[in-house]
Write an enzyme that holds these catalytic residues in place. Structure first.
Site, PDB file in Angstrom:
ATOM      1  N   SER A 173       0.836  -1.198   0.000  1.00 27.42           N
ATOM      2  CA  SER A 173       0.000   0.000   0.000  1.00 27.42           C
ATOM      3  C   SER A 173       0.870   1.248   0.000  1.00 27.42           C
ATOM      4  O   SER A 173       1.962   1.255   0.574  1.00 27.42           O
ATOM      5  CB  SER A 173      -0.869  -0.008   1.253  1.00 27.42           C
ATOM      6  N   TYR A 233      -1.288  -0.962  10.258  1.00 29.32           N
ATOM      7  CA  TYR A 233      -1.402  -1.341   8.853  1.00 29.32           C
ATOM      8  C   TYR A 233      -0.278  -0.687   8.036  1.00 29.32           C
ATOM      9  O   TYR A 233       0.386  -1.346   7.226  1.00 29.32           O
ATOM     10  CB  TYR A 233      -2.777  -0.910   8.339  1.00 29.32           C
TER      11      TYR A 233
HETATM   12  P1  NDP Z   1     -10.398  -8.207   1.896  1.00 21.46           P
HETATM   13  O1  NDP Z   1     -10.562  -8.009   3.357  1.00 21.46           O
HETATM   14  O2  NDP Z   1     -11.594  -8.288   1.015  1.00 21.46           O
HETATM   15  O3  NDP Z   1      -9.492  -9.480   1.599  1.00 21.46           O
HETATM   16  C1  NDP Z   1      -8.450  -9.869   2.424  1.00 21.46           C
HETATM   17  C2  NDP Z   1      -8.236 -11.341   2.208  1.00 21.46           C
HETATM   18  O4  NDP Z   1      -7.136 -11.764   3.019  1.00 21.46           O
HETATM   19  C3  NDP Z   1      -9.459 -12.176   2.642  1.00 21.46           C
HETATM   20  O5  NDP Z   1      -9.639 -13.217   1.730  1.00 21.46           O
HETATM   21  C4  NDP Z   1      -9.020 -12.713   3.998  1.00 21.46           C
HETATM   22  O6  NDP Z   1      -9.648 -13.926   4.361  1.00 21.46           O
HETATM   23  C5  NDP Z   1      -7.542 -12.952   3.695  1.00 21.46           C
HETATM   24  N1  NDP Z   1      -6.771 -13.213   4.893  1.00 21.46           N
HETATM   25  C6  NDP Z   1      -6.665 -12.497   6.026  1.00 21.46           C
HETATM   26  N2  NDP Z   1      -5.876 -13.134   6.912  1.00 21.46           N
HETATM   27  C7  NDP Z   1      -5.462 -14.289   6.328  1.00 21.46           C
HETATM   28  C8  NDP Z   1      -4.644 -15.361   6.719  1.00 21.46           C
HETATM   29  N3  NDP Z   1      -4.097 -15.430   7.939  1.00 21.46           N
HETATM   30  N4  NDP Z   1      -4.421 -16.368   5.834  1.00 21.46           N
HETATM   31  C9  NDP Z   1      -4.979 -16.344   4.609  1.00 21.46           C
HETATM   32  N5  NDP Z   1      -5.799 -15.366   4.193  1.00 21.46           N
HETATM   33  C10 NDP Z   1      -6.031 -14.347   5.036  1.00 21.46           C
HETATM   34  O7  NDP Z   1      -9.469  -6.988   1.448  1.00 21.46           O
HETATM   35  P2  NDP Z   1      -8.836  -6.531   0.055  1.00 21.46           P
HETATM   36  O8  NDP Z   1      -9.240  -7.408  -1.046  1.00 21.46           O
HETATM   37  O9  NDP Z   1      -9.061  -5.082  -0.029  1.00 21.46           O
HETATM   38  O10 NDP Z   1      -7.286  -6.716   0.388  1.00 21.46           O
HETATM   39  C11 NDP Z   1      -6.405  -7.526  -0.352  1.00 21.46           C
HETATM   40  C12 NDP Z   1      -4.997  -6.988  -0.171  1.00 21.46           C
HETATM   41  O11 NDP Z   1      -4.926  -5.668  -0.726  1.00 21.46           O
HETATM   42  C13 NDP Z   1      -4.557  -6.855   1.289  1.00 21.46           C
HETATM   43  O12 NDP Z   1      -3.211  -7.227   1.416  1.00 21.46           O
HETATM   44  C14 NDP Z   1      -4.708  -5.370   1.553  1.00 21.46           C
HETATM   45  O13 NDP Z   1      -3.873  -4.918   2.577  1.00 21.46           O
HETATM   46  C15 NDP Z   1      -4.314  -4.796   0.200  1.00 21.46           C
HETATM   47  N6  NDP Z   1      -4.753  -3.432  -0.033  1.00 21.46           N
HETATM   48  C16 NDP Z   1      -6.086  -3.142  -0.088  1.00 21.46           C
HETATM   49  C17 NDP Z   1      -6.484  -1.832  -0.316  1.00 21.46           C
HETATM   50  C18 NDP Z   1      -7.919  -1.462  -0.417  1.00 21.46           C
HETATM   51  O14 NDP Z   1      -8.184  -0.260  -0.605  1.00 21.46           O
HETATM   52  N7  NDP Z   1      -8.865  -2.391  -0.328  1.00 21.46           N
HETATM   53  C19 NDP Z   1      -5.499  -0.757  -0.480  1.00 21.46           C
HETATM   54  C20 NDP Z   1      -4.120  -1.179  -0.428  1.00 21.46           C
HETATM   55  C21 NDP Z   1      -3.775  -2.479  -0.209  1.00 21.46           C
HETATM   56  P3  NDP Z   1     -11.063 -13.948   5.171  1.00 21.46           P
HETATM   57  O15 NDP Z   1     -12.138 -13.711   4.152  1.00 21.46           O
HETATM   58  O16 NDP Z   1     -11.083 -15.305   5.769  1.00 21.46           O
HETATM   59  O17 NDP Z   1     -10.995 -12.844   6.191  1.00 21.46           O
END
Ligand code: NDP
Length: 314
Positions: A173, A233
């Site tokens: 990010s 974060y």
């Molecule tokens: P979501 O919360 O929709 O997705 C996050 C995913 O990570 C979910 O599938 C969640 O699973 C999974 N997850 C969390 N912990 C674990 C773990 N221990 N093992 C395996 N899977 C895990 O968020 P986003 O799609 O927005 O985020 C995806 C990535 O993008 C992240 O790294 C986030 O930091 C990054 N990001 C997002 C931004 C945004 O604006 N949305 C901006 C910048 C970066 P579960 O469904 O079980 O919780």
């Protein structure tokens, strides 16, 4: 009069339009280094940006492993894509759980032997504004930084030796930037250490996050110069960015034919569960740069940070 916020909104929308157009241009045979046997793994792919990266990579003809820490939810997510005709497989993977990582690696070895692309997308955020707690900071650093490192370390021996190189893409990010408009880091010593890529090591990154967690525990983090908003974060993503550079440096020493290229990207502010669906772009647009990076035809690009298909500063 047009304000700077309006100007950057206009610029962002223009770039997104350009990228939507670019996405419609098919890769030529000459650019396509992959086949249907090329295997990509995406972590945390049951929803959001991860799910969308699986869909787009499978759309380009790769075999994609959708992983999720929750088996039922992951199976359902994979089913949606399988029913749409995509070549998508599923396996459970919790990046916080060493036995789940081991189990996943064993399964890959048995079923696919090796993989070509690893996209580290799984992540969590619990910060709201400037709120913070010992429990959440530990959880965020453990998942976003150590979890990502652990799955990378486990998967490297399983990455295919090929002339086009294997690829690692870390979803980070702009909140983890060390300089520039989005950087909220005020601790000059930390900035200097993490910016100095030549001297940067994994130990330095580990020490930096340990120092942050110690200050959270002692209740002194607010005067420590760490970002005040989305603090855990931002520190976690700063650490993954720095680790990506260390990793790229280490991997660049591998001989030709065994190269692995590692880069990271910011997807933008995306409408997903993480943002309470409050972002300003769709998951499809957010996933774009990650997919583009994974498929770059002429690799040798490594240790860099990207957004909207362009290199940005760390
Ligand atoms: P979501 O919360 O929709 O997705 C996050 C995913 O990570 C979910 O599938 C969640 O699973 C999974 N997850 C969390 N912990 C674990 C773990 N221990 N093992 C395996 N899977 C895990 O968020 P986003 O799609 O927005 O985020 C995806 C990535 O993008 C992240 O790294 C986030 O930091 C990054 N990001 C997002 C931004 C945004 O604006 N949305 C901006 C910048 C970066 P579960 O469904 O079980 O919780």
């Amino acid at each position: 009069m047009v304000g700077s916020k309006d100007k950057s909104k206009e610029k962002r929308e223009k770039r997104l339009q350009e990228i939507s157009l670019l996405r419609t241009i098919p890769y030529s045979d000459h650019q396509r280094w992959w086949t249907s046997e090329t295997v990509a793994v995406v972590t945390g792919a049951n929803r959001g940006i991860g799910f969308e990266m699986v869909r787009q990579l499978a759309g380009h003809g790769l075999t994609v492993i959708l992983t999720s820490r929750d088996e039922n939810v992951g199976v359902e997510a994979a089913k949606i894509l399988q029913e749409g005709g995509f070549n998508v497989d599923f396996h459970r993977l919790d990046i916080l759980d060493p036995s789940s990582i081991q189990d996943f690696c064993n399964w890959i070895k048995e079923k696919y032997e090796c993989i070509d692309v690893l996209i580290n997308n799984a992540g969590v955020n619990y910060n709201v504004g400037s709120g913070n707690s010992v429990e959440f900071s530990n959880m965020v650093i453990s998942t976003n930084y150590y979890g990502t490192k652990n799955i990378i370390t486990a998967m490297i021996p399983l990455m295919r030796h090929a002339c086009q190189g294997a690829r690692i893409v870390n979803v980070t990010s702009r909140l983890g930037r060390l300089k520039g408009r989005h950087s909220k880091l005020e601790n000059e010593a930390v900035r200097a250490k993490l910016m100095d890529v030549d001297s940067l090591t994994e130990e330095i990154v580990d020490e930096t996050v340990s120092e942050f967690l110690k200050q959270v525990e002692e209740g002194t983090w607010e005067s420590g110069g760490w970002p005040h908003s989305f603090t855990d974060y931002s520190v976690s993503k700063m650490a993954v960015n720095a680790y990506t550079r260390v990793l790229a440096k280490e991997l660049s020493e591998r001989p030709d034919g065994e190269k692995i290229y590692a880069n990271c990207f910011c997807p933008g502010w995306v409408k997903t569960a993480m943002t309470g669906y409050a972002g300003n772009i769709s998951a499809e647009d957010g996933a774009d740069t990650g997919v583009w990076l994974a498929l770059l035809p002429d690799q040798a690009i490594t240790g860099k940070f990207f957004a909207e298909r362009r290199e940005i500063n760390f």
